[in-house]
Design a protein around this motif. Structure first.
Motif, mmCIF file in Angstrom:
data_model
loop_
_atom_site.group_PDB
_atom_site.id
_atom_site.type_symbol
_atom_site.label_atom_id
_atom_site.label_comp_id
_atom_site.label_asym_id
_atom_site.label_seq_id
_atom_site.Cartn_x
_atom_site.Cartn_y
_atom_site.Cartn_z
ATOM 1 N N LEU A 231 52.673 40.031 42.652
ATOM 2 C CA LEU A 231 51.947 40.594 43.782
ATOM 3 C C LEU A 231 51.437 42.001 43.504
ATOM 4 O O LEU A 231 50.662 42.545 44.292
ATOM 5 N N LEU A 232 51.860 42.586 42.400
ATOM 6 C CA LEU A 232 51.316 43.892 42.026
ATOM 7 C C LEU A 232 49.810 43.805 41.795
ATOM 8 O O LEU A 232 49.099 44.805 41.919
ATOM 9 N N ALA A 233 49.322 42.605 41.505
ATOM 10 C CA ALA A 233 47.881 42.421 41.346
ATOM 11 C C ALA A 233 47.126 42.693 42.636
ATOM 12 O O ALA A 233 45.959 43.095 42.608
ATOM 13 N N LEU A 234 47.787 42.502 43.776
ATOM 14 C CA LEU A 234 47.100 42.662 45.066
ATOM 15 C C LEU A 234 46.629 44.093 45.316
ATOM 16 O O LEU A 234 45.436 44.309 45.567
ATOM 17 N N PRO A 235 47.503 45.104 45.261
ATOM 18 C CA PRO A 235 46.988 46.470 45.480
ATOM 19 C C PRO A 235 46.012 46.920 44.402
ATOM 20 O O PRO A 235 45.107 47.711 44.682
ATOM 21 N N ILE A 236 46.175 46.410 43.179
ATOM 22 C CA ILE A 236 45.244 46.783 42.114
ATOM 23 C C ILE A 236 43.845 46.255 42.420
ATOM 24 O O ILE A 236 42.845 46.982 42.340
ATOM 25 N N VAL A 237 43.767 44.979 42.788
ATOM 26 C CA VAL A 237 42.471 44.374 43.109
ATOM 27 C C VAL A 237 41.891 45.008 44.372
ATOM 28 O O VAL A 237 40.700 45.345 44.428
ATOM 29 N N ALA A 238 42.734 45.192 45.387
ATOM 30 C CA ALA A 238 42.256 45.758 46.651
ATOM 31 C C ALA A 238 41.735 47.183 46.477
ATOM 32 O O ALA A 238 40.793 47.592 47.161
ATOM 33 N N ALA A 239 42.343 47.935 45.559
ATOM 34 C CA ALA A 239 41.867 49.303 45.314
ATOM 35 C C ALA A 239 40.518 49.312 44.613
ATOM 36 O O ALA A 239 39.742 50.263 44.754
ATOM 37 N N THR A 240 40.222 48.255 43.864
ATOM 38 C CA THR A 240 38.954 48.173 43.132
ATOM 39 C C THR A 240 37.802 47.710 44.016
ATOM 40 O O THR A 240 36.638 48.052 43.759
ATOM 41 N N VAL A 241 38.120 46.960 45.053
ATOM 42 C CA VAL A 241 37.081 46.342 45.892
ATOM 43 C C VAL A 241 36.068 47.349 46.444
ATOM 44 O O VAL A 241 34.853 47.176 46.244
ATOM 45 N N PRO A 242 36.490 48.417 47.143
ATOM 46 C CA PRO A 242 35.476 49.290 47.751
ATOM 47 C C PRO A 242 34.609 50.028 46.743
ATOM 48 O O PRO A 242 33.446 50.322 47.026
ATOM 49 N N ALA A 243 35.161 50.315 45.562
ATOM 50 C CA ALA A 243 34.369 51.016 44.550
ATOM 51 C C ALA A 243 33.173 50.183 44.111
ATOM 52 O O ALA A 243 32.125 50.716 43.734
ATOM 53 N N LEU A 244 33.300 48.865 44.187
ATOM 54 C CA LEU A 244 32.205 47.970 43.800
ATOM 55 C C LEU A 244 31.449 47.437 45.017
ATOM 56 O O LEU A 244 30.218 47.420 45.040
ATOM 57 N N ALA A 245 32.181 47.008 46.030
ATOM 58 C CA ALA A 245 31.550 46.350 47.182
ATOM 59 C C ALA A 245 30.654 47.283 47.979
ATOM 60 O O ALA A 245 29.730 46.828 48.668
ATOM 61 N N PHE A 246 30.904 48.597 47.916
ATOM 62 C CA PHE A 246 30.083 49.554 48.664
ATOM 63 C C PHE A 246 29.167 50.355 47.742
ATOM 64 O O PHE A 246 28.711 51.445 48.096
ATOM 65 N N ALA A 247 28.898 49.793 46.570
ATOM 66 C CA ALA A 247 27.983 50.443 45.630
ATOM 67 C C ALA A 247 26.538 50.183 46.055
ATOM 68 O O ALA A 247 26.265 49.535 47.079
ATOM 69 N N ASP A 248 25.598 50.655 45.237
ATOM 70 C CA ASP A 248 24.175 50.548 45.581
ATOM 71 C C ASP A 248 23.422 49.559 44.707
ATOM 72 O O ASP A 248 22.188 49.544 44.716
ATOM 73 N N THR A 249 24.140 48.739 43.950
ATOM 74 C CA THR A 249 23.488 47.731 43.112
ATOM 75 C C THR A 249 23.970 46.343 43.494
ATOM 76 O O THR A 249 25.130 46.170 43.911
ATOM 77 N N VAL A 250 23.106 45.371 43.336
ATOM 78 C CA VAL A 250 23.439 44.000 43.719
ATOM 79 C C VAL A 250 24.598 43.466 42.890
ATOM 80 O O VAL A 250 25.530 42.835 43.408
ATOM 81 N N ALA A 251 24.568 43.717 41.579
ATOM 82 C CA ALA A 251 25.613 43.196 40.701
ATOM 83 C C ALA A 251 26.987 43.729 41.097
ATOM 84 O O ALA A 251 27.971 42.980 41.152
ATOM 85 N N ALA A 252 27.068 45.029 41.385
ATOM 86 C CA ALA A 252 28.347 45.632 41.768
ATOM 87 C C ALA A 252 28.844 45.081 43.092
ATOM 88 O O ALA A 252 30.041 44.779 43.247
ATOM 89 N N VAL A 253 27.936 44.919 44.042
ATOM 90 C CA VAL A 253 28.318 44.414 45.360
ATOM 91 C C VAL A 253 28.824 42.977 45.256
ATOM 92 O O VAL A 253 29.818 42.606 45.893
ATOM 93 N N ILE A 254 28.171 42.159 44.452
ATOM 94 C CA ILE A 254 28.618 40.774 44.273
ATOM 95 C C ILE A 254 29.991 40.750 43.613
ATOM 96 O O ILE A 254 30.893 40.009 44.029
ATOM 97 N N ALA A 255 30.166 41.573 42.574
ATOM 98 C CA ALA A 255 31.467 41.636 41.899
ATOM 99 C C ALA A 255 32.557 42.102 42.859
ATOM 100 O O ALA A 255 33.660 41.544 42.887
ATOM 101 N N GLY A 256 32.259 43.128 43.670
ATOM 102 C CA GLY A 256 33.232 43.611 44.638
ATOM 103 C C GLY A 256 33.574 42.566 45.683
ATOM 104 O O GLY A 256 34.736 42.434 46.094
ATOM 105 N N SER A 257 32.575 41.803 46.108
ATOM 106 C CA SER A 257 32.815 40.749 47.094
ATOM 107 C C SER A 257 33.704 39.649 46.521
ATOM 108 O O SER A 257 34.605 39.140 47.195
ATOM 109 N N LEU A 258 33.476 39.288 45.273
ATOM 110 C CA LEU A 258 34.296 38.259 44.635
ATOM 111 C C LEU A 258 35.731 38.749 44.443
ATOM 112 O O LEU A 258 36.691 37.977 44.604
ATOM 113 N N LEU A 259 35.885 40.032 44.119
ATOM 114 C CA LEU A 259 37.234 40.602 44.024
ATOM 115 C C LEU A 259 37.909 40.603 45.400
ATOM 116 O O LEU A 259 39.128 40.392 45.508
#
Length: 228
Positions: free
Chosen positions: A107-135
């Motif tokens: 379950l240590l993977a959960l906070p690691i993945v969750a911490a990465t999500v906003p850095a990508l999901a709220f970016a300004d590029t389509v690729a980053a947003v898609i990657a963040g959404s999948l994470l």
């Protein structure tokens, strides 16, 4: 109707689910109901769960950003969400298997993945947003399956219904608070949102490490016979 039919069939096939408890010895009487307190390990685990859910933005906030920033047309957001659900299912299967083999350490993977999500999901590029959404979908898959499975190992069967009710309340309140906080922080500053999320998830990871070092649940995962 199909769900109700399946429930009736299960009730007929397994009228006494307690008989399937591995820990229950033959002819051993069940513990009296209502006399068992929820363990310290359960409350420690609930604290970890509440913390990690506080630092988890809802897909509503993510999809708002996608449309607001004109990264994808609104009609494609449900398509992206469908892909997120596929990742959700795969992550649930993978972490469920890993949990049975290695225990709650996975379950240590959960906070690691969750911490990465906003850095990508709220970016300004389509690729980053898609990657963040999948994470985000990966984190959701862990939350909906393995995060809840641990409760069954922490609580005696006679108190399990109460424990799951309390745990569901913890998850619900923390999720609502986390979604509201993410929305409020998004209005202020996206970098601030990312920084706060990382800080919260680091705290959650530390709580999980404390839990795994003290919880007796890990004993059965240390034995060679526990690896299947």
């Amino acid at each position: 109707v199909l769900a109700l039919a399946l429930l009736v069939w299960l009730r007929w096939k397994a009228p006494h689910p307690m008989d399937y408890e591995i820990q229950r010895r033959e002819n051993e009487p069940p513990a009296p109901r209502g006399r068992l307190r929820l363990s310290r390990a359960f409350w420690m685990y609930s604290a970890f769960t509440a913390t990690t859910m506080l630092g988890f933005a809802t897909f509503g906030v993510i999809s708002f950003h996608i449309v607001e920033a004109n990264l994808l047309p609104p009609v494609l957001v449900p398509v992206l969400y469908a892909g997120v659900m596929v990742v959700d299912a795969l992550a649930a299967l993978a972490t469920g298997w890993a949990y049975d083999r290695f225990g709650p350490r996975v379950l240590l993977a959960l906070p690691i993945v969750a911490a990465t999500v906003p850095a990508l999901a709220f970016a300004d590029t389509v690729a980053a947003v898609i990657a963040g959404s999948l994470l985000w979908g990966m984190a959701l898959g862990i939350q909906e399956s393995t995060l809840r499975a641990t409760v069954a190992d922490l609580v005696d069967a006679n108190r399990r219904s109460t424990a799951y009710g309390i745990f569901a309340a913890v998850v619900g309140v923390a999720t609502a608070a986390g979604g509201a906080a993410a929305g409020a922080l998004y209005d202020v500053s996206v970098p601030l949102l990312v920084a706060v999320t990382i800080a919260v998830q680091v705290s959650a990871a530390l709580l999980l490490l404390v839990f795994t070092f003290h919880a007796p649940i890990l004993a059965r995962f240390r034995a060679p016979s526990a690896r299947r």
